[in-house]
Design a protein around this motif. Sequence first.
Motif, PDB file in Angstrom:
ATOM      1  N   GLN A 163       4.499  -3.086   8.447  1.00 15.12           N
ATOM      2  CA  GLN A 163       3.162  -3.205   9.037  1.00 15.12           C
ATOM      3  C   GLN A 163       2.282  -4.019   8.102  1.00 15.12           C
ATOM      4  O   GLN A 163       2.129  -3.685   6.918  1.00 15.12           O
ATOM      5  CB  GLN A 163       2.547  -1.818   9.239  1.00 15.12           C
TER       6      GLN A 163
ATOM      7  N   TRP B  67      -1.495  -5.950   7.296  1.00 14.39           N
ATOM      8  CA  TRP B  67      -2.915  -6.126   7.568  1.00 14.39           C
ATOM      9  C   TRP B  67      -3.425  -7.317   6.765  1.00 14.39           C
ATOM     10  O   TRP B  67      -2.865  -7.657   5.712  1.00 14.39           O
ATOM     11  CB  TRP B  67      -3.718  -4.889   7.155  1.00 14.39           C
TER      12      TRP B  67
ATOM     13  N   THR C 216      -0.921  -5.135   2.599  1.00 18.36           N
ATOM     14  CA  THR C 216      -2.158  -5.848   2.894  1.00 18.36           C
ATOM     15  C   THR C 216      -2.096  -7.243   2.297  1.00 18.36           C
ATOM     16  O   THR C 216      -1.747  -7.414   1.127  1.00 18.36           O
ATOM     17  CB  THR C 216      -3.381  -5.111   2.321  1.00 18.36           C
TER      18      THR C 216
ATOM     19  N   ASP D  60       9.734   2.562   5.700  1.00 18.79           N
ATOM     20  CA  ASP D  60       8.413   2.208   6.219  1.00 18.79           C
ATOM     21  C   ASP D  60       7.617   1.514   5.125  1.00 18.79           C
ATOM     22  O   ASP D  60       7.395   2.084   4.043  1.00 18.79           O
ATOM     23  CB  ASP D  60       7.672   3.469   6.685  1.00 18.79           C
TER      24      ASP D  60
ATOM     25  N   TYR E 219       4.033  -0.609   4.296  1.00 19.14           N
ATOM     26  CA  TYR E 219       2.691  -0.974   4.730  1.00 19.14           C
ATOM     27  C   TYR E 219       2.084  -1.877   3.658  1.00 19.14           C
ATOM     28  O   TYR E 219       2.014  -1.501   2.487  1.00 19.14           O
ATOM     29  CB  TYR E 219       1.828   0.277   4.931  1.00 19.14           C
TER      30      TYR E 219
ATOM     31  N   ASN F 161       0.815  -1.218   0.000  1.00 19.50           N
ATOM     32  CA  ASN F 161       0.000   0.000   0.000  1.00 19.50           C
ATOM     33  C   ASN F 161       0.846   1.264   0.000  1.00 19.50           C
ATOM     34  O   ASN F 161       0.523   2.254  -0.662  1.00 19.50           O
ATOM     35  CB  ASN F 161      -0.922   0.018   1.226  1.00 19.50           C
ATOM     36  N   LYS F 162       1.944   1.211   0.750  1.00 15.17           N
ATOM     37  CA  LYS F 162       2.781   2.404   0.893  1.00 15.17           C
ATOM     38  C   LYS F 162       4.205   1.982   1.200  1.00 15.17           C
ATOM     39  O   LYS F 162       4.443   1.034   1.940  1.00 15.17           O
ATOM     40  CB  LYS F 162       2.227   3.305   2.009  1.00 15.17           C
TER      41      LYS F 162
END
Length: 297
Positions: A274, A276, A232, A228, A230, A216-217
């Motif tokens: 991170q 999800w 999914t 960083d 991110y 996502n990022k």
Amino acid sequence: MKKCGYVAIIGRPNVGKSTLLNHILKYKLSITSRKPQTTRHQITGIKTIKDTQFIYVDTPGLHQDEPRAINRMMNKQASSVINDVDVILFVVEVGKWTTAEDWILQKLESVKMPVILAINKVDQLNDRHAAMAFEREIIQKHDFAATFMVSAKQGHLINELEAKIETCLPQSEHFFYAEDQITDRSERFMMAEIIREKLMRTLGQEVPYQLTVEINKCKLDESKQIMDVYATILVERSGQKAMVIGEKGQKLKKIGSEARHDMEFMLGKKVFLQLWVKVKEGWSDDDRALKSLGYDL
């Protein structure tokens, strides 16, 4: 004059194509697991030695069953490269010739470029006479440019295989890629593949085929020199979401930790990852969803 050309690595799922590419490159480019159909995308691996540039194309495993859109997409990707390369490297597993190999061989009957046969996993077969008998049987099926009994895992006869491939590459006035380039894939793509590898290796038989990973990022924190990331993980059913997360989140934590370690090695910097998990029903059989997720239809 230099030598430069494309080499398609084809074969049915789980014969060791990605392991072979990684050994040739001396770099882990394609993700691997014991589960078939781990590779879903064409992966280009570039190796430049002196006046020769090898451009290897690792393809998804060719398979006859096409029940879902993602399977049809993988077959289309693998089939499309056959007529667009300079050399074909047909990888089979020693002692295991199936109807899938016969089906692939039919596709190779009309090609004009040399086809080199690599009989892989010879380290797993103790009976040398059985291996040689298997080789004699297979070379009767097609006019192969050469045949090698190799072990992608242990590196047996890989140098000799590369030397033969080099003789088949065309001459060129220039290389197609920079001499220090290893792949044409982006860092975001590679990070998504790293996460998917950890999922393939950690989860049971069913779930890995019904999940995908979307970055996502991805942003570098200049002050801390930390990337960083991110991402999914998409699954098709709520029960699969629970399996990926695990009891008290332990499975997802393990997957994230292992993926972060490999990302840091690839990027050469610290990574904050991170993850999800989200349910997206029917994504693997939806052409529009596959395209939005970066799959080449």
